[in-house]
Design a protein around this motif. Structure first.
Motif, PDB file in Angstrom:
ATOM      1  N   HIS A  64      -2.892  13.646  -0.105  1.00  0.00           N
ATOM      2  CA  HIS A  64      -4.170  14.252   0.281  1.00  0.00           C
ATOM      3  C   HIS A  64      -3.953  15.758   0.369  1.00  0.00           C
ATOM      4  O   HIS A  64      -3.148  16.235   1.178  1.00  0.00           O
ATOM      5  N   SER A  81     -15.362  16.970   0.523  1.00  0.00           N
ATOM      6  CA  SER A  81     -15.214  16.490   1.901  1.00  0.00           C
ATOM      7  C   SER A  81     -15.043  17.652   2.869  1.00  0.00           C
ATOM      8  O   SER A  81     -15.572  17.636   3.987  1.00  0.00           O
ATOM      9  N   HIS A 102       0.327   7.189   2.641  1.00  0.00           N
ATOM     10  CA  HIS A 102      -0.602   8.304   2.508  1.00  0.00           C
ATOM     11  C   HIS A 102       0.033   9.547   3.121  1.00  0.00           C
ATOM     12  O   HIS A 102       0.494   9.533   4.271  1.00  0.00           O
ATOM     13  N   ARG A 108      -9.057  14.611  10.827  1.00  0.00           N
ATOM     14  CA  ARG A 108      -9.264  13.244  10.339  1.00  0.00           C
ATOM     15  C   ARG A 108      -8.097  12.784   9.475  1.00  0.00           C
ATOM     16  O   ARG A 108      -7.599  11.660   9.624  1.00  0.00           O
ATOM     17  N   ARG A 109      -7.651  13.656   8.577  1.00  0.00           N
ATOM     18  CA  ARG A 109      -6.561  13.265   7.691  1.00  0.00           C
ATOM     19  C   ARG A 109      -5.254  13.059   8.459  1.00  0.00           C
ATOM     20  O   ARG A 109      -4.457  12.181   8.123  1.00  0.00           O
ATOM     21  N   LYS A 120       6.722  10.707  11.274  1.00  0.00           N
ATOM     22  CA  LYS A 120       5.458  11.018  10.585  1.00  0.00           C
ATOM     23  C   LYS A 120       5.406  12.482  10.176  1.00  0.00           C
ATOM     24  O   LYS A 120       4.755  12.829   9.198  1.00  0.00           O
ATOM     25  N   ARG A 177       0.853  -1.192   0.000  1.00  0.00           N
ATOM     26  CA  ARG A 177       0.000   0.000   0.000  1.00  0.00           C
ATOM     27  C   ARG A 177       0.886   1.239   0.000  1.00  0.00           C
ATOM     28  O   ARG A 177       1.781   1.371   0.825  1.00  0.00           O
ATOM     29  N   LYS A 227      -4.916  11.812  11.395  1.00  0.00           N
ATOM     30  CA  LYS A 227      -4.975  10.502  12.039  1.00  0.00           C
ATOM     31  C   LYS A 227      -4.861   9.373  11.016  1.00  0.00           C
ATOM     32  O   LYS A 227      -4.276   8.329  11.290  1.00  0.00           O
ATOM     33  N   GLU A 228      -5.417   9.575   9.808  1.00  0.00           N
ATOM     34  CA  GLU A 228      -5.448   8.518   8.813  1.00  0.00           C
ATOM     35  C   GLU A 228      -4.138   8.390   8.041  1.00  0.00           C
ATOM     36  O   GLU A 228      -3.771   7.292   7.621  1.00  0.00           O
ATOM     37  N   CYS A 229      -3.444   9.499   7.814  1.00  0.00           N
ATOM     38  CA  CYS A 229      -2.275   9.493   6.940  1.00  0.00           C
ATOM     39  C   CYS A 229      -1.037   8.968   7.674  1.00  0.00           C
ATOM     40  O   CYS A 229      -0.896   9.102   8.888  1.00  0.00           O
ATOM     41  N   ASP A 230      -0.146   8.405   6.882  1.00  0.00           N
ATOM     42  CA  ASP A 230       1.120   7.902   7.420  1.00  0.00           C
ATOM     43  C   ASP A 230       2.110   9.039   7.669  1.00  0.00           C
ATOM     44  O   ASP A 230       2.964   8.947   8.548  1.00  0.00           O
ATOM     45  N   TRP A 238     -11.638  18.264   8.860  1.00  0.00           N
ATOM     46  CA  TRP A 238     -11.006  17.489   7.777  1.00  0.00           C
ATOM     47  C   TRP A 238      -9.524  17.273   8.070  1.00  0.00           C
ATOM     48  O   TRP A 238      -8.994  16.184   7.871  1.00  0.00           O
TER      49      TRP A 238
END
Length: 591
Positions: free
Chosen positions: A419, A427, A386, A439-440, A496, A383, A442-445, A436
């Motif tokens: 992103h 969004s 992100h 959320r991003r 990160k 994968r 927390k989700e992104c690497d 936004w």
């Protein structure tokens, strides 16, 4: 009574002797405990602190992030009984030196680090933390050293030399960065540590040329067939190895073909091409090539000798007219393709020479099949990382265009899923800008903050009638900084978070709250950013990873890279004009 002149000379001589004594003072780590340090036992003057000692003395669980090199607050170790010792500022160490040590492992290096303390705040110095990290790598090695509790130093002790423990198992010919941090950790986060980059020794520097010659072998081999012969191109050993002869051995069809190779270094000093002759048609060969030295490592490659020439000759004899028609057709097709390629490249050059890019340039790059390199795919089943890009549009539309072109380049040629708020307007309308971003994050690497002058605008410069969305600027930066320091306090990996500046900005444009994040200058550091995103070491012993499409000189050869380069040039010119005219910029907006 002594004469005044004699008295002055004696005083000067005494001060010089005292200074020389201080300069000779050198401290190496001792084995002692935290309890010994707290009680101020003279034998515990400069002590190494291990993870086991921290666990035993402070009741920190064994799975604590001690190994992640957290700058532990001073009161954790020394301020429980006397909190006042941890309420002062200590300036950064200086004169960091790397000392290479002997080790029995020929494939790795070992070092110790030495430094001098700063005279500013030295009376409150409680210890040091030393961290070591391979450039582009994620693994961090750290050592912690503390001074005894009742030790009081003066500015005259600034000439003392402190040493670290031995750092071992360091890869040869690899760039590392060492950071020495003064304790206690102050409230100011800009002058309490010093860092230095260095390269470990090469194999020849550590072990001598004679020991390294046999370990070297060609890593680049290219095979081409020319009629019945095969041309083999390979890379030569470094000049300091003084290897002048090579050999090649091929086995196939029950026979062995041996070739002596003597390169002509006046023609090419890095590569050489030799010819394999007398190979049997239709036979698969297994070949080896190596330097002509004792016990040299051999590189294996394969040669498939086909009989295409014989087949072509037989067809030509049986049907000459058909072959002629086929050759004429191939010639016409090749001419048409060549003409189309020349015309197409001329048109592309005209497009990239324009001063402005069309708004649909990103769609153009994604929708059309352009003649450019493919993405670097590390693993088809992996994968892609992100990446969230944050930036300020306060520096004008040209800066925003640079960020847009960078995002397109990262996603197209650096195997990353980017992103960007400009790509996710729907969004943002549904969630709101700040939600936004939360959320991003927390989700992104990874989170990459593009820093510029507009990012440092003070909140007091904001207009009273600004829109609510603009109030998310400082909140977003504060949120990222809070996440970083929270992760640091828990000993989590800070890889990160990254910051980057373009050539029209400066490192001073990076907010102090983001000071712990990795820093990059684009587009010079595109290879380092690629290494960070994918955890790939750019250098290993005998290996240098070079991806042409993302090198400093190669990225602009791609349409997406050329668009990025042009956008940077326009932004540089625009910001330069703004500075000349003395115009002031408004409030920053983080996206």
């Amino acid at each position: 009574m002594w004469p005044p002149t004699l008295t002055l000379e004696l005083l000067l001589l005494g001060s010089l002797c005292f200074g020389a004594h201080v300069e000779r003072m050198s401290y190496r780590p001792q084995n002692c405990t935290l309890e010994c340090i707290r009680r101020g036992v003279p034998e515990c003057e400069y002590c190494r602190i291990t993870a086991d000692d921290v666990q035993f003395s402070l009741s920190i669980p064994s799975n604590s992030p001690y190994g992640s090199c957290v700058p532990w607050p001073c009161h954790t170790f020394l301020g429980q009984e006397t909190p006042e010792v941890c309420q002062h500022y200590v300036n950064a160490p200086r004169n960091i030196n790397i000392e290479f040590e002997e080790s029995e492992d020929p494939t790795n290096d070992a070092i110790t680090v030495s430094w001098n303390p700063s005279q500013y705040g030295i009376a409150f110095l409680r210890g040091f933390q030393v961290t070591l990290q391979a450039l582009g790598g994620s693994q961090v090695i750290c050592q912690l050293f503390l001074l005894r509790n009742n030790l009081s130093l003066t500015p005259a002790h600034a000439q003392m030399v402190f040493h670290s423990d031995l750092f071992t198992h360091l890869s040869l010919d690899t760039e590392y960065v060492v950071t020495v941090l003064a304790l206690p950790v102050p409230e100011r986060w800009d002058q309490f540590y010093e860092k230095k980059k260095f390269f470990t020794r090469t194999c020849s520097e550590k072990n001598g040329l004679e020991e390294c010659k046999k370990d070297w072998y060609p890593r680049y081999i290219e095979v081409h067939q020319e009629n019945r012969d095969v041309l083999v191109t390979f890379n030569l050993a470094p000049e300091n190895f003084e290897i002048r002869h090579y050999f090649s051995s091929c086995f196939g069809g029950g026979l062995r073909n041996y070739t002596n190779i003597k390169p002509d270094f006046s023609v090419n000093k890095t590569h050489h091409t030799y010819r394999l002759q007398n190979l049997q048609a239709g036979t698969n060969y297994t070949c080896e090539i190596a330097a002509d030295v004792v016990d040299a490592v051999r590189k294996t490659f394969f040669v498939v000798q086909n009989n295409s020439e014989e087949t072509l000759t037989s067809h030509f004899t049986e049907s000459p007219s058909l072959i002629m028609l086929l050759l004429v057709g191939i010639l016409l097709v090749a001419t048409a393709v060549l003409t189309f390629t020349v015309v197409y490249k001329k048109r592309m050059k005209k497009k990239t020479a324009k001063t402005k890019l069309r708004p649909d340039i990103i769609e153009q790059y994604y929708d059309k099949k352009l003649d450019e390199g493919q993405c670097v795919l590390l693993d088809k089943n992996t994968r892609p990382p992100h990446l969230l890009i944050c930036y300020s549009n306060n520096d004008g539309p040209f800066h925003v265009r640079v960020v847009l072109q960078l995002a397109a380049f990262l996603q197209k040629h650096m195997a990353a899923q980017v992103h960007l708020d400009l790509w996710e307007s729907l969004s943002i309308m549904e969630e709101g800008m700040l939600a936004w971003h939360c959320r991003r994050m927390k989700e992104c690497d990874f989170v990459l903050v593009i820093c510029s002058r507009g990012l440092l605008q003070n909140q007091k410069n904001q207009c009273e009638d600004e829109e609510p969305v603009e109030n998310t600027a400082l909140a977003t930066i504060a949120m990222i900084g809070e996440e970083m320091y929270h992760a640091k306090s828990l000993g989590q990996d800070l890889s990160k978070y990254m910051t980057a500046v373009f050539e029209y900005s400066q490192e001073s444009d990076i907010p102090a709250v983001l000071g712990l994040a990795s820093r990059y200058t684009l587009t010079k550091d595109l290879p380092l950013l690629f290494s960070h995103l994918h955890g790939v070491a750019l250098q290993k012993p005998g290996v240098n990873l070079l991806v042409e499409n993302i090198s400093e000189s190669g990225y602009s050869k791609l349409p997406a890279g050329a668009a990025l380069q042009l956008a940077i040039q326009e932004a540089t010119a625009f910001i330069s004009d703004q500075q000349t005219e003395g115009e002031h910029v408004g409030i920053p907006i983080i996206s």
